[in-house]
Structures are given as structure tokens and as C-alpha cells.
Design an enzyme around this catalytic site. Structure first.
Site: not given
Ligand code: NAD
Ligand code: DAU
Length: 353
Positions: A133-135, A159-160, A163, A214, A216, A289-290, A292-293
Site C-alpha cells: 500500500t501507499d500508506e 495498519y500501515s 504493512k 459519516p 471524518y 476524526d480518525r 492519526g488521520h
Molecule cells: P480485504 O480485507 O478485502 O481482504 C483480505 C483477505 O485476506 C480476506 O479474504 C481475508 O479473509 C484474508 N485473510 C486475512 N487474514 C488472513 C490470514 N491470516 N490467512 C489467510 N487469509 C487471510 O483486503 P483488500 O482490500 O482486498 O486488500 C488486499 C491486499 O491489498 C492487502 O494486502 C492490502 O494491504 C493491499 N492493498 C489494499 C488497498 C485497498 O484500497 N483496498 C490498496 C493498496 C493495497
Molecule cells: O491507500 C491505500 C489504502 O486505502 C489501503 O492500503 C487500505 O487497505 C484501504 O483500506 C485504504 O485505506 P484508507 O484508510 O484510505 O481507506 P478508507 O476507505 O477506510 O478511508 C478513505 C478515506 O475516507 C480516509 O481518509 C478516511 C475517510 N473515511 C472513511 C470511512 C470508513 C470517512 O471519512 N468516513 C468513513 O466512514
């Protein structure tokens, strides 16, 4: 030939498996623990398809990993499995350390043992692709240049940080052991099959249910949005043509504030499924807000574009339209994921805000 995918029942992993088997007949062994985020319904169209072997299991289970690698002899591992939600990492970081750090370590060690035992040609061809992730790069000020692959690591959430730790392990397994790893650091994905705890799907399902939307804090945080299938095509490009040991940033070039994202979702819903009670943006509420947002993420994707010729196919306008249409057409899927544990999470995260 086959590939082993971890986390292929989650949002991005299931889109990747579906895209992969749409484009090729190379089998996929899909290892997923089916946590709250994993959903076999995402893969329902693959039922009875011999090219997809689903295994329920944990990436922390070394014996299982050894058995799967010995049995299926994959040419690559694509590692998606992770705990992925920042807000959940704030409420309970332990699972993030377990899966993202310990799990990645266990997978790397199993991969290393397997790879070491391969014949020369297979060993040269093998790849371990780590999806990150970019985070990990932290937060940018409004006018700072976008993250390049050499930006310092400054993770700010559990989380970040977890990762970032996994990225470092992957890097070290290349430098120390020569394991042919590839890492992608991608921006925020959106699209079909996105679990409605994340911003875009949460806003869609809440709006359709007439619930508050909602935002944040001030909602002026910026993310760089990428349609999930464009992320999948980037991963395929890196897997096939990326240079081992390299990192590739992946992003959509769509920097938008959360406020603008929510307004865009509301406007599309107004067009596609108007609510007789009035425009959906009447439901927007600003909440606490979250902690450490991070204020802004932005990706400089010039390396993957120049080196591998990858480009996103969707603009934000085309991708968000497809996404909203998908949610409108898949109300059963949405109902299916809104289980008791989903409702518990919504209560835990939003009621105290
Ligand atoms: P997600 O939470 O939707 O899916 C995660 C999957 O991993 C689920 O199916 C879960 O059951 C499985 N899992 C969790 N713990 C496990 C374990 N111990 N063993 C086996 N399986 C397990 O996540 P996502 O949004 O699909 O993200 C997938 C990957 O991409 C992650 O590594 C995340 O960090 C990365 N990523 C996500 C985003 C985003 O915007 N969602 C962006 C950049 C990178
Ligand atoms: O940047 C990549 C990342 O993007 C991935 O690595 C993560 O797995 C993925 O969850 C995502 O992280 P964010 O924290 O950016 O995504 P999220 O959808 O949770 O939130 C996006 C933005 O919206 C963030 O600034 C928080 C805000 N937010 C989120 C929720 C859930 C709100 O304002 N209200 C909300 O209810």
C-alpha cells in the site's frame, strides 16, 4: 503451471482471481482464512471450475503452506492476504501484527524453502509478489510531490506500520536470500466486491438505506483512487515483466478529497436511483476524526508506466459509475455481507463518534 494466491476471497484478491481466470486457463490455488473480510460469494461464478482450487487456511500455518506448495508446485505466489482496514487497526492492532507481519514472514520462509528446492529453470522463473500500500509512505502536505518508490517509509497507523514491516521483510528476503520478490505499493482501490466498511461502499450502502453518511473530520483528506481491475492489471504486468527486487508504485492519478468522493457517489445515486425523500447528500454528517488521520496520499506511477507500459483503463468518472451500478445490481451480495459481525463493527466504530 499454477499460481498460489493468498487472500483471494477478499476485495482485491477476488477481483484478481476472477480477472486472471477470465484471461487465462492457468489454475489458481486460493488460500484464504475467510476472516470477516473474506467471502466465497465473491467467487460464486467459479463454482465447479477446476481451474480454481480454494483452500480455507491461515498464512501463519507453516505446515499448511509447505503442503500446498509441495502439492501444487506454483510458479508464483501473489500475496494479498492481510488485515486491511485502518479503523479496525486502531481498535485492535494485534490481528494486524499477526497476519501482516507474522503471516508474511511465515509465507516468505515457506516460499524460500520451496524455491530453494526447485530445479534451475523453475527457480529462475519463480516470483513472490507482495501486494502493498501507499500508506507505508505516510502523509503528504498539500503541495508535496507524489510518492515515488524511494520516498522514506513513515507509516502512521497500526495498519500501515504492519504493512511497512511486511515490505521490509520482503525486501530483506531478496537481498539476503535472493528470493525473487516483487512489491507493488498501490493507492486506494474501489470497485465491485468492496466490503462496505471502506469509504466508497459504505457511502453507497448507507445512502441506499437512508442512513447518515459519516465523513471524518473536515473531509478534506485526499486519496488517489484506482479502479480495482486496474490494480489487478498492474499486478499482472509486474508479475510477468517486473524486475525481481524492484518496487512499483501503482496509482490512478485521481486525487480527490473525501468530501468530493461522497458528493460524487450521491450525485450518481441521484441519477441512477433517485430517493423520493430528496438528494442523497442531505444524509452527509461530519463526525469525529480518525486518530492519526493521514492528510494526503498521492502516487507517482511513472516507473510502472515507463518500464512496464501499464496504464489504468478507467477514469474516476467511468470507474465510479461502474461501481455504483454494480452495488445497485447486487443488493443480495450487500445483504449477505451485512451480518451480525458487520453490524457490531458499525456500532463500535460510529456510535462513539
Ligand atoms: P480485504 O480485507 O478485502 O481482504 C483480505 C483477505 O485476506 C480476506 O479474504 C481475508 O479473509 C484474508 N485473510 C486475512 N487474514 C488472513 C490470514 N491470516 N490467512 C489467510 N487469509 C487471510 O483486503 P483488500 O482490500 O482486498 O486488500 C488486499 C491486499 O491489498 C492487502 O494486502 C492490502 O494491504 C493491499 N492493498 C489494499 C488497498 C485497498 O484500497 N483496498 C490498496 C493498496 C493495497
Ligand atoms: O491507500 C491505500 C489504502 O486505502 C489501503 O492500503 C487500505 O487497505 C484501504 O483500506 C485504504 O485505506 P484508507 O484508510 O484510505 O481507506 P478508507 O476507505 O477506510 O478511508 C478513505 C478515506 O475516507 C480516509 O481518509 C478516511 C475517510 N473515511 C472513511 C470511512 C470508513 C470517512 O471519512 N468516513 C468513513 O466512514
Amino acid at each position: 503451471m499454477s499460481i498460489l494466491v493468498t487472500g483471494g476471497a477478499g476485495f482485491i484478491g477476488s477481483n484478481f482471481v476472477l480477472d486472471w481466470l477470465n484471461a487465462s486457463d492457468e489454475p489458481v490455488v486460493n488460500l484464504d482464512a475467510l476472516t470477516y473480510a473474506g467471502n466465497l460469494q465473491n467467487l460464486a461464478t467459479l463454482q465447479g471450475d477446476a481451474r480454481h482450487v480454494f483452500v480455507r487456511g491461515d498464512i501463519c500455518d507453516r505446515a499448511l503452506l509447505d503442503r500446498l506448495l509441495a502439492e501444487h508446485r506454483p510458479r508464483a505466489i501473489v500475496h494479498f492476504a492481510a488485515e486491511s482496514h485502518v479503523d479496525r487497526s486502531i481498535h485492535g492492532p494485534g490481528a494486524f501484527i499477526k497476519t501482516n507481519v507474522d503471516g508474511t514472514f511465515t509465507l516468505l520462509e515457506a516460499a524460500r524453502t520451496y524455491w530453494t528446492g526447485l530445479a534451475d529453470d523453475a527457480r529462475r522463473a519463480f516470483r513472490f509478489q507482495h501486494v502493498s500500500t501507499d500508506e507505508v509512505y505516510g502523509s503528504l502536505s498539500a503541495d508535496a510531490p507524489a510518492f515515488t518508490e524511494t520516498h522514506p517509509y513513515e507509516p502512521n497507523s497500526p495498519y500501515s506500520a504492519s504493512k511497512a514491516a511486511s515490505d521490509h521483510l520482503v525486501r530483506a528476503w531478496f537481498h539476503t536470500y535472493g528470493l525473487p520478490v516483487l512489491t507493488t505499493n498501490c493507492s486506494n482501490n474501489y470497485g465491485p466486491l468492496h466490503f462496505p466498511e471502506k469509504l466508497i461502499p459504505l457511502m453507497i450502502v448507507n445512502a441506499l438505506a437512508g442512513k447518515p453518511l459519516p465523513i471524518y473530520g473536515d473531509g478534506l483528506q485526499v486519496r488517489d483512487w484506482l479502479y480495482v481491475r486496474d490494480h489487478c492489471s498492474a499486478i499482472r504486468s509486474v508479475l510477468e515483466r517486473g524486475r525481481p527486487g524492484q518496487v512499483y508504485n501503482v496509482g490512478g492519478g485521481n486525487e480527490m478529497t473525501n468530501r468530493d468522493i461522497v458528493q460524487a457517489v450521491c450525485a450518481l445515486l441521484d441519477e441512477l436511483q433517485p430517493d423520493p425523500a430528496g438528494p442523497y447528500n442531505r444524509l452527509i454528517t461530519h463526525v469525529k476524526d480518525r486518530p492519526g488521520h493521514d492528510r494526503r496520499y498521492a502516487i507517482d506511477a511513472r516507473k510502472i508506466e515507463a518500464e512496464l507500459g501499464w496504464r489504468p483503463a478507467e477514469t474516476f468518472q467511468s470507474g465510479i459509475r461502474k461501481t455504483v451500478q454494480w452495488y445497485l445490481a447486487n443488493a443480495d451480495w450487500v445483504r449477505g455481507v451485512q451480518s451480525g459481525s458487520y453490524r457490531d463493527w458499525v456500532a463500535a466504530n460510529y456510535e462513539a463518534r
